[in-house]
Design a protein around this motif. Sequence first.
Motif: not given
Length: 124
Positions: A83-90, A108-109
């Motif tokens: 969930f790295q990308r979603e967390m950064v966006e949040t 690039s997870p």
Amino acid sequence: LRERVSRDIERWRLDGRRIAVYGAGAHTEALFAHTALRDAELVAVVDGNPEKQGSCFAGLPVLAPESLPTLAIDVVVVSSFDFQREMVETVQRVCTASAPEIVTFYESPRAFSNFAGSLDEEPR
């Protein structure tokens, strides 16, 4: 990873940086067990799962990501693979007034599946 985190933690400690960890799960447990992250000035753990919010994780309160702007933090350590990308966006969405440094661990997870069927076969 351990070497990189060690350098960052030392820099944060010298600069007196306040840190929140995003992710109250196994990834953060591993970071705490195998790095000196617990020795940094940790303010809270944030997690998007409402069932974890309001509890404690390693002695730290687990808060909703929307509380980040009220914590006066300097760094958010994003502690997740899937969930790295979603967390950064949040973090970027909720911290518009004063953006903290966002630390990630993966270029690039991608989540993966153990499904090993042929390409035209549906997963079971």
